[in-house]
Design a protein around this motif. Structure first.
Motif, PDB file in Angstrom:
ATOM      1  N   ILE B  85       0.861  -1.184   0.000  1.00  0.00           N
ATOM      2  CA  ILE B  85       0.000   0.000   0.000  1.00  0.00           C
ATOM      3  C   ILE B  85       0.901   1.239   0.000  1.00  0.00           C
ATOM      4  O   ILE B  85       2.089   1.145   0.295  1.00  0.00           O
ATOM      5  CB  ILE B  85      -0.971   0.002   1.216  1.00  0.00           C
ATOM      6  N   PRO B  86       0.359   2.405  -0.351  1.00  0.00           N
ATOM      7  CA  PRO B  86       1.201   3.611  -0.400  1.00  0.00           C
ATOM      8  C   PRO B  86       1.858   3.875   0.951  1.00  0.00           C
ATOM      9  O   PRO B  86       1.229   3.708   2.000  1.00  0.00           O
ATOM     10  CB  PRO B  86       0.191   4.724  -0.739  1.00  0.00           C
ATOM     11  N   LEU B 127      -8.794  -2.550   1.578  1.00  0.00           N
ATOM     12  CA  LEU B 127      -8.464  -1.122   1.623  1.00  0.00           C
ATOM     13  C   LEU B 127      -8.814  -0.423   0.316  1.00  0.00           C
ATOM     14  O   LEU B 127      -9.347   0.694   0.318  1.00  0.00           O
ATOM     15  CB  LEU B 127      -6.971  -0.942   1.933  1.00  0.00           C
ATOM     16  N   ILE B 128      -8.540  -1.079  -0.794  1.00  0.00           N
ATOM     17  CA  ILE B 128      -8.763  -0.370  -2.054  1.00  0.00           C
ATOM     18  C   ILE B 128     -10.246  -0.244  -2.349  1.00  0.00           C
ATOM     19  O   ILE B 128     -10.698   0.684  -3.022  1.00  0.00           O
ATOM     20  CB  ILE B 128      -8.008  -1.042  -3.217  1.00  0.00           C
ATOM     21  N   ILE B 129     -11.040  -1.170  -1.812  1.00  0.00           N
ATOM     22  CA  ILE B 129     -12.485  -1.045  -2.005  1.00  0.00           C
ATOM     23  C   ILE B 129     -13.049   0.003  -1.054  1.00  0.00           C
ATOM     24  O   ILE B 129     -13.890   0.821  -1.428  1.00  0.00           O
ATOM     25  CB  ILE B 129     -13.174  -2.413  -1.777  1.00  0.00           C
ATOM     26  N   SER B 130     -12.557   0.007   0.193  1.00  0.00           N
ATOM     27  CA  SER B 130     -13.130   0.905   1.183  1.00  0.00           C
ATOM     28  C   SER B 130     -12.573   2.319   1.080  1.00  0.00           C
ATOM     29  O   SER B 130     -13.290   3.289   1.296  1.00  0.00           O
ATOM     30  CB  SER B 130     -12.863   0.363   2.594  1.00  0.00           C
ATOM     31  N   PHE B 131     -11.288   2.452   0.841  1.00  0.00           N
ATOM     32  CA  PHE B 131     -10.675   3.784   0.845  1.00  0.00           C
ATOM     33  C   PHE B 131      -9.916   4.024  -0.454  1.00  0.00           C
ATOM     34  O   PHE B 131      -8.696   4.189  -0.446  1.00  0.00           O
ATOM     35  CB  PHE B 131      -9.706   3.917   2.028  1.00  0.00           C
ATOM     36  N   PRO B 132     -10.626   4.048  -1.595  1.00  0.00           N
ATOM     37  CA  PRO B 132      -9.918   4.095  -2.879  1.00  0.00           C
ATOM     38  C   PRO B 132      -9.045   5.344  -3.035  1.00  0.00           C
ATOM     39  O   PRO B 132      -7.958   5.257  -3.597  1.00  0.00           O
ATOM     40  CB  PRO B 132     -11.051   4.080  -3.912  1.00  0.00           C
ATOM     41  N   THR B 133      -9.497   6.487  -2.503  1.00  0.00           N
ATOM     42  CA  THR B 133      -8.681   7.685  -2.741  1.00  0.00           C
ATOM     43  C   THR B 133      -7.368   7.614  -1.985  1.00  0.00           C
ATOM     44  O   THR B 133      -6.306   7.928  -2.518  1.00  0.00           O
ATOM     45  CB  THR B 133      -9.431   8.956  -2.308  1.00  0.00           C
ATOM     46  N   HIS B 134      -7.419   7.168  -0.741  1.00  0.00           N
ATOM     47  CA  HIS B 134      -6.181   7.091   0.029  1.00  0.00           C
ATOM     48  C   HIS B 134      -5.191   6.127  -0.597  1.00  0.00           C
ATOM     49  O   HIS B 134      -3.985   6.255  -0.413  1.00  0.00           O
ATOM     50  CB  HIS B 134      -6.475   6.643   1.463  1.00  0.00           C
ATOM     51  N   MET B 135      -5.746   5.160  -1.307  1.00  0.00           N
ATOM     52  CA  MET B 135      -4.871   4.131  -1.853  1.00  0.00           C
ATOM     53  C   MET B 135      -4.195   4.574  -3.152  1.00  0.00           C
ATOM     54  O   MET B 135      -3.447   3.812  -3.752  1.00  0.00           O
ATOM     55  CB  MET B 135      -5.662   2.841  -2.099  1.00  0.00           C
ATOM     56  N   PHE B 308      -9.772  -1.411 -11.690  1.00  0.00           N
ATOM     57  CA  PHE B 308      -8.795  -1.125 -10.651  1.00  0.00           C
ATOM     58  C   PHE B 308      -7.415  -0.898 -11.248  1.00  0.00           C
ATOM     59  O   PHE B 308      -7.093  -1.441 -12.304  1.00  0.00           O
ATOM     60  CB  PHE B 308      -8.732  -2.284  -9.659  1.00  0.00           C
ATOM     61  N   PRO B 309      -6.608  -0.062 -10.566  1.00  0.00           N
ATOM     62  CA  PRO B 309      -5.295   0.260 -11.119  1.00  0.00           C
ATOM     63  C   PRO B 309      -4.390  -0.976 -11.235  1.00  0.00           C
ATOM     64  O   PRO B 309      -3.624  -1.089 -12.178  1.00  0.00           O
ATOM     65  CB  PRO B 309      -4.722   1.261 -10.126  1.00  0.00           C
ATOM     66  N   ASP B 310      -4.438  -1.872 -10.260  1.00  0.00           N
ATOM     67  CA  ASP B 310      -3.589  -3.059 -10.363  1.00  0.00           C
ATOM     68  C   ASP B 310      -4.431  -4.305 -10.123  1.00  0.00           C
ATOM     69  O   ASP B 310      -5.412  -4.265  -9.383  1.00  0.00           O
ATOM     70  CB  ASP B 310      -2.437  -3.006  -9.351  1.00  0.00           C
TER      71      ASP B 310
END
Ligand code: SF4
Ligand code: SF4
Ligand code: SF4
Ligand code: SF4
Lengths: 537, 342, 182
Positions: B85-86, B127-135, B308-310
């Motif tokens: 994750i970032p 995480l990517i489903i729940s908080f897509p912008t943060h990810m 999704f990006p990845d």
């Protein structure tokens, strides 16, 4: 250079073999007593022939092989039988079995022996000699050798003599090959002759250069016999694995190797075969490596029945020994106590201490890392077998080839979770066998019960029939007051029935005629039997 | 009483996990070099969370705590999450992801050895489903950065959600190369001109490609020390290469070259550290090849055609479902029971 | 739309007909369920289940007239097998049915008066003897049902539990030091 094949997996445990090869095979003094179990082989137990108080000579038959798969038991030295009774034997269960206790008289008085020429002896007689000499596979499987020499429907092309000795610590075969190579080779000759094989391949792991050299020298004048150095890799000394390495043939579980044209014997077995055939020496002693936590690790020529504690004392057992292991560290069994005796299967006694064999760390869950599958020489999936055995899903375990497992322990050796995998397989196997037996017993009980029901029914029927017949007879006996045609017929029928019981046409014949008839009957029975047996095969 | 074998190879689960963590060091080094020390903070944060939740769950499940904590598997999961994750994510993102992985994806299924899904990828997916912008706020590599926040500033953002005046997130974060590619392609830009942009390096994204090289180095170390076998990584990377290559050959203007796919996103991480998680991958050799090839195909499809990006995480999880089936149908023949070639 | 529905319905009907036909055509004679249940029962023929033998109990189970937890000689393992076979929940033994270790009967030959009563009681003909002669038990065939105990007028039959010997010894389930709870 012969082409060698390789088998899947295998491991390289530290060998610790150098410890016990520093001095030659020693002969210890006579022990204070010998405890000789009557069941030291695969097959049924030998029948005791002696009683407490009997004097026996060295080499005297004291246990007669039963019919079928079985082997003989002998007095390992001369002396008096003190007792025939149940004693704890060298077995993982720690359970007692029938044993003869022999107090040696120190005279080593032999039974009468004769010298024979193995080249001219009839083949059937050789098998008979081996059976009565109690020769069994000395690699640890203790399968009666006479049965292995019976051959199958197929021609046995290749004999494999197993001198690989892949288990760590054990050096008894190594020392035997170094010191008695000639007799081993002669034993190989006998095996080859009995099975009519074309070639004898002697497989020895390449970490035993001296044994290889001695064996090579011993069979240099035999064109059909070759010594082949095989790579050191555990369990390369397993019969299936060695056969694979030397010939490329894979013998699956449940398949007789003779059906594939090979048969495998341990070098020590070949040696005993020669001694038994040529000098009528039964299997009274074997080479045992005593090593581990002892001052002077060494190989001994040990009389069968020698108590382990006395044997270890000769090698200088150290006081912090916790227990003893029979066999090697990979496949051996922990002995229930130190008083059990050396049996034919015992190739090595390791004195164990916590320093040498630290107790296993706690087992963790399987992480499916497949290290076990990578090393399994039988190409199984030990992690799946473990799963099924653990959950007692025995049907599935069998489907995943549980019975192909040779219990070599390679999987447990590498498992990073320290799971006692082999232990689970042993548990599952014996549970499956027990269930099979229960099932057989239940089937038998069902059959007997059904037969009984049938019998009771039949008896009832017979009683009723008899009653009816009696009534009828009474009826018929009554004077036929009424000229009832129906009754006449009935009576006539009854009479005819009674007469039919003894057919008239053979009642008054001359003796000659009777003899002829008997002759014909006999021939007919004979033919029938033959037809049946033909259909059976 | 102990039974044979009485000797064991000196190897344990905790050592294996430790070696895998060791193999992550090159990638972490590259991360440090290109993106600054903030990754160490998220690694530490994830580790603490993982150990704490693992211990708590073991206690709750009435299992012995010490031996299971010593197996290092929770730590490894934590590291993998932190690396996927970032790095400059708010602290709670790391904590929530790790806790979810350990509590739900691992312990509720029965703990070590019993989880059907890769815990780290479950965390990523959640995480990517729940908080897509943060990810999507990935750090910009050092050589491209316009305004440096500094370590203290990063910490302040991470734990206090405060940014210095006149600075926006965009000043020091950016979308991943995969993301950029996708958006630009959408706008109708050709591949060749997209790759001319400064964020793209020789293989894939500036900086991130070197992290991928770090994973590759670590992976080769794992293979050389026999912690993993070649099957999974080779099948995954090979399949990805071939699939991307075919599309690229057909239409080079719209489909990125295969090497780009190998060195961007989580492909390298996945090939050597995610797919190779023994618990959630097939046990047979053939099964491993099928599993990895399937994962590669799904990764490519999700990356190129999905939203999704990845695609690595979802591809892994989807293939995880198939593992029992794959195992069942790829059972190898046992000794003596195969057709003999002699 | 309609045609699609019709086609689906048609397929369903045809398949149903095929299945029905197959069921009639290939029906196994007799009641295989009873045999299947009987195959799982231990065949001790002791009557502890309340039926005069295993087959009657099997018939009763098949007819849903008896529960699956009535056979003590089968043990919990037996109940588990029955549950699996019949797709039912496992059910522990009731209070009055407790399994005990398997045993064989043994006749004290000095006391036996040769009354033949036990022979008549034995469900598997495992007792041999004739009137006024001493009787003996064929241990290999005895199922340990204890039915012979009651009829004996001089109480000379005892049940000896089967001891563990080398030939019937089993490897134990490995103990897992790590997990106190499974
Ligand atoms: S080696 Fe042990 S942990 Fe690995 S798969 Fe086999 S049983 Fe499981
Ligand atoms: S013990 Fe059995 S399963 Fe384990 S490696 Fe040996 S043969 Fe394979
Ligand atoms: S209780 Fe006895 S008679 Fe009834 S099924 Fe069980 S073994 Fe058979
Ligand atoms: S001998 Fe007695 S206990 Fe044994 S089967 Fe017969 S009746 Fe039952």
């Amino acid at each position: 250079m012969t082409q060698l094949y390789h088998f899947h997996g295998g491991v390289h445990p530290p060998t610790h073999k150098a410890l016990s090869v520093r001095s030659p095979i020693a002969t210890p003094p006579l022990p204070s007593k010998l405890v000789i179990p009557f069941h030291q082989h695969v097959g049924s137990m030998a029948k005791p022939l002696v009683q407490a108080g009997d004097y026996v000579f060295k080499g005297q038959l004291i246990g007669m092989p039963e019919d079928g798969l079985s082997s003989a038991i002998h007095a390992s030295t001369s002396g008096t039988i003190a007792e025939i009774g149940m004693q704890v034997v060298a077995h993982a269960s720690g359970l007692p079995d029938l044993c003869a206790t022999l107090i040696p008289d120190g005279k080593e008085a032999w039974v009468v022996r004769e010298q024979r020429n193995p080249i001219t002896l009839p083949i059937d007689e050789i098998r008979h000699i081996l059976r009565l000499a109690g020769i069994v596979g000395l690699g640890g499987a203790v399968f009666p050798s006479d049965a292995k020499l019976r051959g199958g429907k197929h021609h046995v092309r290749t004999i494999v003599l197993n001198g690989a000795e892949c288990e760590p610590y054990i050096t008894c075969d190594d020392m035997l090959m170094r010191q008695r190579a000639r007799d081993i080779v002669r034993g190989g000759d006998i095996i080859r002759r009995v099975l009519g094989a074309d070639e004898v391949l002697i497989g020895i792991e390449d970490n035993k250069p001296q044994a290889i050299a001695m064996m090579q020298e011993a069979c240099v004048d035999r064109s059909s016999m070759r010594v082949i150095a095989v790579p050191t890799l555990y369990p390369g000394g397993g019969a299936k694995q060695l056969i694979r390495v030397l010939t490329g043939i894979e013998v699956a579980a449940g398949v007789r190797s003779t059906d594939k044209g090979v048969q495998c014997f341990n070098v020590a077995t070949a040696y005993s075969i020669y001694r038994a055939v040529a000098f009528s020496e039964p299997l009274l002693s074997r080479i045992v490596t005593v090593t581990g936590n002892v001052h002077k690790p060494q190989n001994f020529e040990v009389l069968i029945g020698t108590p382990v504690d006395e044997l270890v004392a000769w090698a200088g057992g150290k006081p912090d020994t916790t227990h003893h292991i029979m066999g090697g560290p990979m496949m051996g069994v922990p002995l229930p106590n130190d008083q059990v005796s050396v049996v034919k299967a015992c190739n090595c006694i390791i004195a164990a201490s916590d320093a040498l064999f630290p107790p296993a760390p706690p087992a963790m869950p399987c992480i499916r890392c497949t290290r076990c599958a990578e090393v399994c020489p039988q190409e199984l999936q030990p992690q799946d077998l473990y799963w099924f055995a653990k959950s007692k899903n025995f049907g599935k375990a069998q489907e995943f080839h549980l019975f192909d497992c040779i219990e070599c322990g390679a999987c447990s050796y590498v498992c990073p979770s320290h799971i006692p995998l082999v232990q689970y397989y042993r548990f599952a196997k014996s549970e499956i066998w027990a269930r099979d037996n229960d099932k057989k017993a239940a089937d038998q009980a069902r059959e007997r019960h059904e037969f009984r029901e049938y019998r009771i029914e039949r008896e009832k029927q017979e009683k009723a029939d008899k009653l009816a017949a009696k009534e009828k007879a009474a009826l018929a006996a009554k004077p036929a007051a009424s000229d009832d045609a129906q009754q006449k017929i009935q009576a006539a029928l009854a009479v005819a029935k009674q007469q039919a019981v003894t057919p008239k046409n053979v009642s008054d014949l001359t003796p000659q005629q009777q003899a002829e008839i008997a002759d014909i009957e006999a021939r007919r029975a004979n033919n029938q039997a033959r037809a049946q047996s033909d259909a059976g095969t | 009483m102990f039974y044979s074998p009485f000797i064991r190879k000196p190897i344990s689960v905790s050592q294996i996990m430790l070696r895998v963590m060791l193999a992550l060091i090159p990638a972490i080094g590259a991360y440090l070099y290109y993106f600054g020390p903030i990754i160490l903070v998220s690694l530490t944060l994830a580790s603490i969370t993982a150990v704490a939740t693992e211990a708590a769950m073991l206690k709750l499940r009435n299992r012995p705590v010490a031996p299971f904590l010593q197996d290092n598997s929770a730590l490894l999961t934590a590291w993998l999450i932190a690396l996927s994750i970032p790095a400059l994510a708010p602290w709670w993102l790391v904590v929530v992801g790790t806790a979810f992985a350990i509590v739900i994806a691992k312990q509720l299924y029965g703990g070590l050895g019993n989880n059907p899904f890769n815990p780290a990828m479950i965390a990523y997916a959640v995480l990517i489903i729940s908080f897509p912008t943060h990810m999507t706020h990935w750090l910009t590599p050092a050589m491209l950065i316009h305004a440096d926040l500094g370590f203290a500033g990063q910490l302040a953002y991470m734990f206090g959600n405060v940014l210095p005046q006149n600075m926006t997130l965009d000043a020091f974060t950016m979308a991943t190369p995969l993301d950029t590619l996708k958006t630009q392609l959408h706008l109708g830009t050709a591949i060749s001109s997209i790759f001319g942009q400064p964020i793209f390096g020789g293989l894939a994204g500036q900086g991130s490609e070197m992290v991928a090289v770090g994973f590759l180095v670590g992976g080769v170390y794992l293979w050389a020390t026999r912690i993993i076998t070649w099957h999974l990584p080779v099948a995954y990377l090979g399949s990805l290469f071939v699939i991307a290559g075919i599309f690229h050959l057909i239409d080079p203007a719209h489909y990125a070259p295969p090497l780009f796919h190998l060195f961007s996103g989580a492909a390298m991480l996945g090939a050597f550290f995610i797919l190779t998680d023994p618990v959630t991958s097939p046990t047979t050799h053939k099964g491993k090849l099928i599993f990895a090839a399937g994962a590669a195909l799904l990764t490519y499809l999700i990356r190129v055609f999905g939203g999704f990006p990845d695609g690595m995480a979802f591809a892994t999880l989807l293939m995880n479902i198939c593992v029992p089936l794959i195992d069942l149908y790829t059972q190898p023949k046992v000794f003596g029971k195969k057709e003999q070639a002699r | 739309m309609i045609s699609a529905l019709l086609v689906m319905a048609g397929i369903a009907i045809v398949l149903g007909a095929v299945l029905g036909f197959a069921a009639i055509k290939f029906r196994v004679e007799g009641n295989p369920l009873v045999d299947k249940i009987d195959a799982v029962l231990p065949q001790t023929q002791c009557g502890q289940c309340g039926f005069p033998g295993c087959k009657p109990y099997a018939t009763a189970i098949a007819a849903e007239e008896a529960d699956i937890n009535c056979c003590p000689p089968g043990g919990e393992e037996g109940i588990r097998k029955l549950a699996e076979l019949l797709n039912k929940e496992f059910k522990p033994f009731g209070d009055n049915a407790k399994p005990k270790p398997k045993a064989v009967a043994y006749i004290d030959e000095n006391t036996c008066i040769g009354c033949t009563l036990c022979i008549q009681a034995c469900p598997v003909d495992a007792i041999v003897g004739a009137a006024k002669q001493m009787h003996t038990i064929i241990a290999a065939d005895c199922t340990g049902c204890e039915l012979c105990l009651a009829p004996c007028p001089v109480d000379c039959i005892a049940m000896n539990p089967i001891e563990e010997t080398l030939s019937v010894w089993k490897w134990k389930y490995p103990v897992y030091a790590l997990s106190p709870t499974p």
